[in-house]
Design an enzyme around this catalytic site. Sequence first.
Site, PDB file in Angstrom:
ATOM      1  N   LYS A  67      41.438  43.181  38.833  1.00  0.00           N
ATOM      2  CA  LYS A  67      42.358  44.178  38.251  1.00  0.00           C
ATOM      3  C   LYS A  67      43.729  43.572  37.981  1.00  0.00           C
ATOM      4  O   LYS A  67      44.696  44.296  37.783  1.00  0.00           O
ATOM      5  CB  LYS A  67      42.550  45.338  39.230  1.00  0.00           C
ATOM      6  CG  LYS A  67      41.293  46.127  39.508  1.00  0.00           C
ATOM      7  CD  LYS A  67      41.619  47.251  40.476  1.00  0.00           C
ATOM      8  CE  LYS A  67      40.363  48.059  40.760  1.00  0.00           C
ATOM      9  NZ  LYS A  67      40.591  49.060  41.805  1.00  0.00           N
ATOM     10  N   SER A  68      43.828  42.250  37.992  1.00  0.00           N
ATOM     11  CA  SER A  68      45.136  41.590  37.984  1.00  0.00           C
ATOM     12  C   SER A  68      46.018  41.935  36.782  1.00  0.00           C
ATOM     13  O   SER A  68      45.614  41.792  35.625  1.00  0.00           O
ATOM     14  CB  SER A  68      44.908  40.079  38.029  1.00  0.00           C
ATOM     15  OG  SER A  68      46.087  39.395  37.693  1.00  0.00           O
ATOM     16  N   ASN A  69      47.250  42.363  37.099  1.00  0.00           N
ATOM     17  CA  ASN A  69      48.254  42.585  36.049  1.00  0.00           C
ATOM     18  C   ASN A  69      48.673  41.258  35.432  1.00  0.00           C
ATOM     19  O   ASN A  69      48.898  41.156  34.230  1.00  0.00           O
ATOM     20  CB  ASN A  69      49.499  43.254  36.648  1.00  0.00           C
ATOM     21  CG  ASN A  69      49.211  44.634  37.191  1.00  0.00           C
ATOM     22  OD1 ASN A  69      48.588  45.442  36.521  1.00  0.00           O
ATOM     23  ND2 ASN A  69      49.645  44.910  38.414  1.00  0.00           N
ATOM     24  N   CYS A 105      46.905  38.514  35.091  1.00  0.00           N
ATOM     25  CA  CYS A 105      45.891  37.962  34.182  1.00  0.00           C
ATOM     26  C   CYS A 105      45.931  38.670  32.829  1.00  0.00           C
ATOM     27  O   CYS A 105      45.797  38.038  31.775  1.00  0.00           O
ATOM     28  CB  CYS A 105      44.503  38.054  34.824  1.00  0.00           C
ATOM     29  SG  CYS A 105      44.346  36.929  36.236  1.00  0.00           S
TER      30      CYS A 105
END
Length: 326
Positions: free
Chosen positions: A75-77, A79
Amino acid sequence: MALSTPERFPLAFLPTPLQHADRLGARLGVEQLFIKRDDLTGFSLGGNKVRKLEFLIADALSQDADTILVMGGPKSNLCQATADAARVAGLACELVLYGDRPTPVPVNLALAEANGAVARFTGEAERSSVDVYAKQRAAALESDGHRVYVIPRGGATAVGAVGYHRAAAEIVAQLSEQGLETASLFICVGSGGTLGGVASGMAALGACWPLIGASVSRECDEARSQVLAIAGGCARLLGTEEPTQKLSLAMVDARGPGYGEAWSEASTAADLARRNEGLILDPVYTAKAFAALVHMIDGGLEGPVVFWHTGGTTTAIDAAPRRDFQ
Ligand SMILES: Cc1ncc(COP(=O)(O)O)c(C=O)c1O
């Protein structure tokens, strides 16, 4: 005297607004509550990542990289924003993510893939599994003739922190326009790059303002060491005054039940921020940090205080409860 001025690849609309949140402040019983709106950095929906990416992407370009390899969770912001920044800079982008491909696909991952990023999963739930996997993947890409620039979790490097080193001068100038010579700066801490950069910038300005980190992923001592390590690295890179013992840096535990785990106090805090100021806070970072700030205000923290809104907008949208009407 600065050693070097790192290149900047312009992405953000700066300065971001400094909002005087008087309704929310009155509701919480604190005078002079400000929100530094880094959810509005203006590129992609990257929040605090955008200031970091301006220097990370410029560094990658200066090293003639053709591929960005960035690490994080599904869920990385970081990335998501990196996929967009790499694309506009003409670079390929690979994401190395811990765990397995989730279903449904989180919004951040969907957006990154829609913009051409290739996602690879370590198959291990452990967050640090990306560190080893990314090394292997970078080596494989290099042996295929690519020049790879690796961005670790959170973009937490001395170069990435330069964006927040500069943001320190921005907030000092904005508060000075309000007639204020100091304020407590309250900042969410994950990898520590944001607060590390601000601490480095404050030290360079000789401004010993109270800095308070709200740690959402590590226990406080570890988070503090990480922040100080990044702050020191950033100051050495820029040749500015290193943060010393004089630095007023406190750390509060904002993990709730654990990193990424839902916390009812964070939902309550997010509702307060939304109902009083229309702020959108996400459940992983900003709502937990804001819950910790509410605790501190209840415990006697006085204004002026700045809550640094670091973004997380996509995750907030992803997590919003849906009602299905028949
Ligand atoms: C929305 C949001 N806020 C805060 C943070 C924490 O910032 P840092 O990793 O620089 O400590 C992150 C990092 O992932 C984030 O995505």
